[in-house]
Write a protein that holds these residues in place. Structure first.
Motif, PDB file in Angstrom:
ATOM      1  N   ILE A  42       0.869  -1.180   0.000  1.00 18.91           N
ATOM      2  CA  ILE A  42       0.000   0.000   0.000  1.00 18.91           C
ATOM      3  C   ILE A  42       0.906   1.230   0.000  1.00 18.91           C
ATOM      4  N   ILE A  43       0.718   2.086  -0.997  1.00 18.21           N
ATOM      5  CA  ILE A  43       1.566   3.266  -1.151  1.00 18.21           C
ATOM      6  C   ILE A  43       0.741   4.518  -0.860  1.00 18.21           C
ATOM      7  N   PRO A  44       1.141   5.332   0.116  1.00 11.79           N
ATOM      8  CA  PRO A  44       0.417   6.577   0.401  1.00 11.79           C
ATOM      9  C   PRO A  44       0.900   7.704  -0.514  1.00 11.79           C
ATOM     10  N   CYS A  45      -0.048   8.450  -1.060  1.00  8.11           N
ATOM     11  CA  CYS A  45       0.268   9.585  -1.932  1.00  8.11           C
ATOM     12  C   CYS A  45      -0.295  10.854  -1.309  1.00  8.11           C
ATOM     13  N   HIS A  46       0.561  11.653  -0.715  1.00  7.77           N
ATOM     14  CA  HIS A  46       0.121  12.898  -0.089  1.00  7.77           C
ATOM     15  C   HIS A  46      -0.044  14.007  -1.128  1.00  7.77           C
ATOM     16  N   TYR A  47      -0.950  14.947  -0.815  1.00  3.34           N
ATOM     17  CA  TYR A  47      -1.151  16.098  -1.698  1.00  3.34           C
ATOM     18  C   TYR A  47      -1.568  17.299  -0.861  1.00  3.34           C
ATOM     19  N   ASP A  48      -1.486  18.472  -1.456  1.00  3.42           N
ATOM     20  CA  ASP A  48      -1.871  19.705  -0.771  1.00  3.42           C
ATOM     21  C   ASP A  48      -3.380  19.709  -0.531  1.00  3.42           C
ATOM     22  N   THR A  69      -9.480   4.303 -10.895  1.00  2.23           N
ATOM     23  CA  THR A  69     -10.533   3.417 -10.392  1.00  2.23           C
ATOM     24  C   THR A  69      -9.907   2.089  -9.981  1.00  2.23           C
ATOM     25  N   SER A  70     -10.608   1.384  -9.127  1.00  2.00           N
ATOM     26  CA  SER A  70     -10.106   0.110  -8.620  1.00  2.00           C
ATOM     27  C   SER A  70     -10.289  -0.989  -9.662  1.00  2.00           C
ATOM     28  N   GLU A  71      -9.306  -1.904  -9.685  1.00  2.00           N
ATOM     29  CA  GLU A  71      -9.344  -3.041 -10.591  1.00  2.00           C
ATOM     30  C   GLU A  71      -9.113  -4.317  -9.784  1.00  2.00           C
ATOM     31  N   GLU A  72      -8.873  -5.412 -10.490  1.00  2.00           N
ATOM     32  CA  GLU A  72      -8.743  -6.705  -9.816  1.00  2.00           C
ATOM     33  C   GLU A  72      -7.611  -6.707  -8.788  1.00  2.00           C
ATOM     34  N   ASN A  73      -6.445  -6.245  -9.183  1.00  2.00           N
ATOM     35  CA  ASN A  73      -5.291  -6.242  -8.276  1.00  2.00           C
ATOM     36  C   ASN A  73      -4.825  -4.837  -7.929  1.00  2.00           C
ATOM     37  N   LEU A  74      -5.717  -3.878  -8.087  1.00  2.00           N
ATOM     38  CA  LEU A  74      -5.354  -2.485  -7.817  1.00  2.00           C
ATOM     39  C   LEU A  74      -6.531  -1.752  -7.192  1.00  2.00           C
ATOM     40  N   SER A  75      -6.267  -1.047  -6.108  1.00  5.22           N
ATOM     41  CA  SER A  75      -7.306  -0.237  -5.451  1.00  5.22           C
ATOM     42  C   SER A  75      -6.752   1.161  -5.216  1.00  5.22           C
ATOM     43  N   ILE A  76      -7.551   2.167  -5.583  1.00  5.65           N
ATOM     44  CA  ILE A  76      -7.170   3.565  -5.382  1.00  5.65           C
ATOM     45  C   ILE A  76      -8.255   4.209  -4.525  1.00  5.65           C
ATOM     46  N   ILE A  77      -7.891   4.619  -3.334  1.00  2.36           N
ATOM     47  CA  ILE A  77      -8.866   5.181  -2.385  1.00  2.36           C
ATOM     48  C   ILE A  77      -8.380   6.551  -1.924  1.00  2.36           C
ATOM     49  N   ASP A  78      -9.245   7.536  -2.046  1.00  2.00           N
ATOM     50  CA  ASP A  78      -8.904   8.893  -1.612  1.00  2.00           C
ATOM     51  C   ASP A  78      -9.325   9.103  -0.163  1.00  2.00           C
ATOM     52  N   HIS A  79      -8.467   9.770   0.598  1.00  2.00           N
ATOM     53  CA  HIS A  79      -8.744  10.099   2.001  1.00  2.00           C
ATOM     54  C   HIS A  79      -8.591  11.611   2.171  1.00  2.00           C
ATOM     55  N   THR A  86      -4.459   6.442  -1.227  1.00  2.00           N
ATOM     56  CA  THR A  86      -3.631   5.237  -1.135  1.00  2.00           C
ATOM     57  C   THR A  86      -3.829   4.373  -2.372  1.00  2.00           C
ATOM     58  N   VAL A  87      -2.737   3.739  -2.776  1.00  2.00           N
ATOM     59  CA  VAL A  87      -2.752   2.820  -3.912  1.00  2.00           C
ATOM     60  C   VAL A  87      -2.350   1.443  -3.395  1.00  2.00           C
ATOM     61  N   SER A  88      -3.260   0.489  -3.490  1.00  2.00           N
ATOM     62  CA  SER A  88      -2.992  -0.881  -3.046  1.00  2.00           C
ATOM     63  C   SER A  88      -2.741  -1.758  -4.269  1.00  2.00           C
ATOM     64  N   MET A  89      -1.566  -2.393  -4.316  1.00  2.00           N
ATOM     65  CA  MET A  89      -1.211  -3.294  -5.407  1.00  2.00           C
ATOM     66  C   MET A  89      -1.060  -4.700  -4.836  1.00  2.00           C
ATOM     67  N   ARG A  90      -1.724  -5.677  -5.468  1.00  2.00           N
ATOM     68  CA  ARG A  90      -1.754  -7.041  -4.963  1.00  2.00           C
ATOM     69  C   ARG A  90      -1.225  -8.025  -6.010  1.00  2.00           C
ATOM     70  N   ASN A  91      -0.816  -9.209  -5.518  1.00  2.00           N
ATOM     71  CA  ASN A  91      -0.325 -10.286  -6.388  1.00  2.00           C
ATOM     72  C   ASN A  91       0.753  -9.780  -7.350  1.00  2.00           C
ATOM     73  N   LEU A  92       1.725  -9.102  -6.802  1.00  2.00           N
ATOM     74  CA  LEU A  92       2.769  -8.490  -7.624  1.00  2.00           C
ATOM     75  C   LEU A  92       3.721  -9.537  -8.202  1.00  2.00           C
ATOM     76  N   GLU A  93       4.140  -9.312  -9.433  1.00  2.00           N
ATOM     77  CA  GLU A  93       5.077 -10.192 -10.127  1.00  2.00           C
ATOM     78  C   GLU A  93       6.302  -9.384 -10.557  1.00  2.00           C
ATOM     79  N   ASN A  94       7.330 -10.082 -11.018  1.00  2.00           N
ATOM     80  CA  ASN A  94       8.569  -9.415 -11.403  1.00  2.00           C
ATOM     81  C   ASN A  94       8.355  -8.375 -12.492  1.00  2.00           C
ATOM     82  N   GLU A  95       7.405  -8.633 -13.391  1.00  2.00           N
ATOM     83  CA  GLU A  95       7.154  -7.675 -14.465  1.00  2.00           C
ATOM     84  C   GLU A  95       6.501  -6.381 -13.966  1.00  2.00           C
TER      85      GLU A  95
END
Length: 324
Positions: A42-48, A69-79, A86-95
């Motif tokens: 989960i990666i936090p993205c701060h902004y002004d 928008t959220s996808e199968e292995n990606l979720s983008i939620i604004d706080h 926050t950007v949630s990335m799941r089932n990550l592979e080398n590519e």
């Protein structure tokens, strides 16, 4: 319309490289995250705060795509209350290894607020035991950061995303908060961050940093739970009984001075009791009076009956005597 959108994305992507150039490289070289193959991050993205109502995007240099928008292995939620998404990335592979941007739409212009290079490894050089920790206000939390042997001699830090303030292993100067203690275990290839006396304002995003690699950690501080216990009723001890007897023996004036509200309540209760007693007494008097009246009436009726009976019997006796 679709071709226009693709062209806009293409030119914006080119613009990132032309405008940012070497500066972009310097920025993302300080934000390199490591994730285990098949894992998530989960990666936090701060902004002004002035951009709370604007659209946010996650841009990938791998496929040159903007996503919001959220996808199968990606979720983008604004706080917006925290001024971050926050950007949630799941089932990550080398590519999935590559460069990514946190982007905010600033009234028609796309601006990068955070740049990160994501490195997916089968055995990450830097990781954490838990990427999310929580504690109560005033309590303590502990975070264990792990690193590989080749990073053993690298600089180790515990930093906060919001203001980039860091606590460094081995530093004991007064500029560091005494409530945050970092201890390095060379043999175990890990360092531990201990935070004591937690405050609600400590909530937020942090990262373990070893050399040029980082791993995000979310810290949540909540208000302490209030415990309610039921005390079982017990018989008063001898000392409590003595105190009660002494209290009962005090003059009424002392009680009134000490507890005026209790005295007023007591007087109200006494008045009600006296009123009830008077009514009961009146009822008893009326009942007794009725019983006495009935008894006297019965007595009178009995006497009248006896006298009448005797008077009727006497003439018959006299007549029989006269005939003789």
């Amino acid at each position: 319309m679709a071709s226009y959108a693709k062209a806009k994305i293409f030119y914006i992507s080119i613009g990132f490289w032309l405008i940012s150039g070497v500066e972009s490289f310097d920025a993302w070289s300080n934000h390199r995250l490591t994730v285990q193959t098949g894992g998530s991050v989960i990666i936090p993205c701060h902004y002004d705060k002035k951009y709370t109502q604007q659209k946010k995007y996650w841009f990938s240099e791998i496929d040159k795509t903007y996503r919001n928008t959220s996808e199968e292995n990606l979720s983008i939620i604004d706080h917006p209350d925290q001024n971050l998404f926050t950007v949630s990335m799941r089932n990550l592979e080398n590519e999935d290894t590559g460069l990514y941007y946190c982007v905010v739409d600033t009234e028609g212009n796309l601006a990068s607020t955070y740049v990160v290079y994501l490195k997916v490894q089968s055995a990450p050089d830097v990781s954490v035991v838990s990427s999310s920790v929580s504690g109560h206000e005033g309590g303590d939390i502990s975070v264990q950061c792990l690193y590989s042997p080749r990073y053993q001699d690298k600089l180790k830090q515990w930093c906060r995303y919001k203001d980039q303030s860091c606590y460094t292993v081995g530093r004991t100067d007064t500029s560091q908060n005494s409530s945050v203690q970092i201890s390095d275990d060379d043999g175990g290839r890990s360092f531990t961050v201990l935070t004591t006396g937690l405050r609600l304002t400590d909530s937020g995003w942090y990262f373990c940093s070893v050399g040029d690699l980082q791993v995000p950690v979310q810290l949540t501080v909540t208000e302490p739970k209030r415990a309610f216990t039921t005390i079982p009723a017990t018989a008063p001890s001898d000392s409590e009984a003595d105190i009660a007897m002494i209290s009962d023996s005090k003059p009424e004036t002392d009680r009134a001075e000490t507890h005026p509200s209790l005295t007023a309540a007591s007087e109200t209760v006494n008045t009600e009791i006296h009123s009830s007693t008077d009514e009961q007494n009146k009822s008893d008097v009326i009942l007794v009076t009725c019983l006495l009246s009935m008894f006297m009436l019965l007595l009178i009726v009995t006497l009248v009956a006896i006298v009448t009976w005797r008077l009727r019997k006497k003439p018959a006796f006299i007549i029989s005597e006269f005939r003789r």
